[in-house]
Design an enzyme around this catalytic site. Structure first.
Site, PDB file in Angstrom:
ATOM      1  CB  THR A 156      -0.995  -0.033   1.308  1.00 20.71           C
ATOM      2  OG1 THR A 156      -1.738  -0.955   1.223  1.00 20.71           O
ATOM      3  CG2 THR A 156      -1.558   1.281   1.377  1.00 20.71           C
ATOM      4  NE  ARG A 184     -10.704  -5.315   3.235  1.00 15.42           N
ATOM      5  CZ  ARG A 184      -9.731  -4.519   3.618  1.00 15.42           C
ATOM      6  NH1 ARG A 184      -9.272  -4.086   2.502  1.00 15.42           N
ATOM      7  NH2 ARG A 184      -8.912  -4.495   4.698  1.00 15.42           N
ATOM      8  N   GLY A 210      -6.415  -3.718   7.469  1.00 16.60           N
ATOM      9  CA  GLY A 210      -7.407  -2.876   7.299  1.00 16.60           C
ATOM     10  C   GLY A 210      -8.626  -2.786   8.599  1.00 16.60           C
TER      11      GLY A 210
HETATM   12  N1  ASP Z   1      -4.623  -1.126   4.789  1.00 19.05           N
HETATM   13  C1  ASP Z   1      -4.831  -1.972   3.699  1.00 19.05           C
HETATM   14  C2  ASP Z   1      -5.952  -2.487   3.478  1.00 19.05           C
HETATM   15  O1  ASP Z   1      -6.247  -3.216   4.615  1.00 19.05           O
HETATM   16  C3  ASP Z   1      -3.541  -2.952   3.063  1.00 19.05           C
HETATM   17  C4  ASP Z   1      -2.296  -2.495   3.612  1.00 19.05           C
HETATM   18  O2  ASP Z   1      -1.914  -1.503   3.968  1.00 19.05           O
HETATM   19  O3  ASP Z   1      -1.395  -3.260   3.416  1.00 19.05           O
HETATM   20  O4  ASP Z   1      -6.659  -2.564   2.304  1.00 19.05           O
END
Ligand code: ASP
Length: 287
Positions: A156, A184, A210
């Site tokens: 991310t 989602r 998340g």
């Molecule tokens: N926070 C992101 C999500 O849950 C994933 C990540 O940051 O790696 O979609």
């Protein structure tokens, strides 16, 4: 005012062979955002530019190179916030776009809504002339192989910045979690969870699990921890303790306060971050 930009490329377990290229990607993204600031761009312009750069980089889990959901498709979330006016824009579960952060920016500029999702977001993109792409164009061979092997791939991306006029902003973009259910939407699309900025305090971009991040509204929690002139480094560490202890999750955060001081912390094994300000000739890495 002391302009600064900080960029992250996700937190988690990164394959060792990718590490160097990820750090380099973060450095180059910080430079892209910094150049925008030098050209007179606002903090908001700078975070958009840095994040768009990493969305285009196939090694990060955002834009092209995103992880695949349970159906083997890319669905992405992104958000950004301008701390001066508390204006925000976000998109969730979007599919056919190269740069979700640019669509989030247009949602912010449009001003009518904050979050658009799925087909409605795609339709808005078409209406305002953002050209789409096929879902397949976003799928890299490497992510297809990792999907088959059930191997998650962090990456991310996010950025926070302060500009010379005291503007402050944050942005985050992601493909989400490997094999997530279609539909989602994660923290990266949610103002307060994955992204937050308030010019009275500072700005934060978050990465990690998340659902845990949403439970503790982590970006807003971290920005609130800047009250009383707390240093962003201390606030970032405290925020990670909240994520670990109350949220029961792993992740990482970058934080900047209104004075341009920087903080970052993670309770996941690795997090790649880079920052740039007037004192440096080139972006430096944050460990
Ligand atoms: N926070 C992101 C999500 O849950 C994933 C990540 O940051 O790696 O979609």
């Amino acid at each position: 005012m002391k302009p600064v930009i900080v960029v992250h490329g996700g937190a988690g377990r990164v394959p060792e062979e990718d590490e160097e290229e990820r750090w380099e990607g973060c450095r180059r993204a910080a430079l892209a955002g910094w150049r925008r600031l030098l050209q007179g761009g606002s903090a908001l312009d700078a975070v958009e530019e840095a994040v768009a750069f990493l969305e285009d980089h196939p090694l990060f889990n955002a834009g092209r190179g995103s992880v695949l959901n349970a159906a083997g498709e890319v669905e992405m979330d992104a958000s950004l916030m301008d701390g001066g006016r508390l204006h925000a824009g976000a998109v969730g579960a979007v599919r056919n776009l190269r740069n979700p952060i640019r669509l989030a920016r247009r949602v912010l500029d449009d001003g009518r809504h904050i979050l658009l999702v799925a087909e409605g977001a795609d339709r808005f993109a078409r209406d305002i002339g953002i050209s789409g792409c096929s879902g397949e164009e976003l799928v890299t061979e490497r992510q297809r192989a990792r999907w088959e092997a059930m191997k998650d791939s962090p990456g991310t991306v996010g950025a926070v910045a302060v500009d010379g006029a005291g503007g402050i902003a944050a942005a985050t973009s992601t493909g989400g979690l490997l094999r997530k259910r279609p539909g989602r939407v994660g923290d990266s699309a949610l103002i307060g969870a994955g992204t937050y900025a308030d010019h009275l305090l500072g700005a934060a971009s978050v990465t990690g699990h998340g659902e845990a991040i949403m439970r503790v509204v982590l970006a807003k929690t971290a920005v609130d921890l800047l009250a009383g002139d707390r240093h962003p480094q201390d606030a970032a560490r405290l925020a990670m303790a909240v994520l670990g202890e109350r949220g029961q999750g792993e992740g990482g955060i970058i934080l900047v306060d209104r004075k341009g001081r920087v903080g970052h912390a993670h309770n996941a094994p690795v997090m790649s971050c880079a920052f740039m300000d007037k004192t440096s000739d080139a972006p430096s890495l944050l460990w």
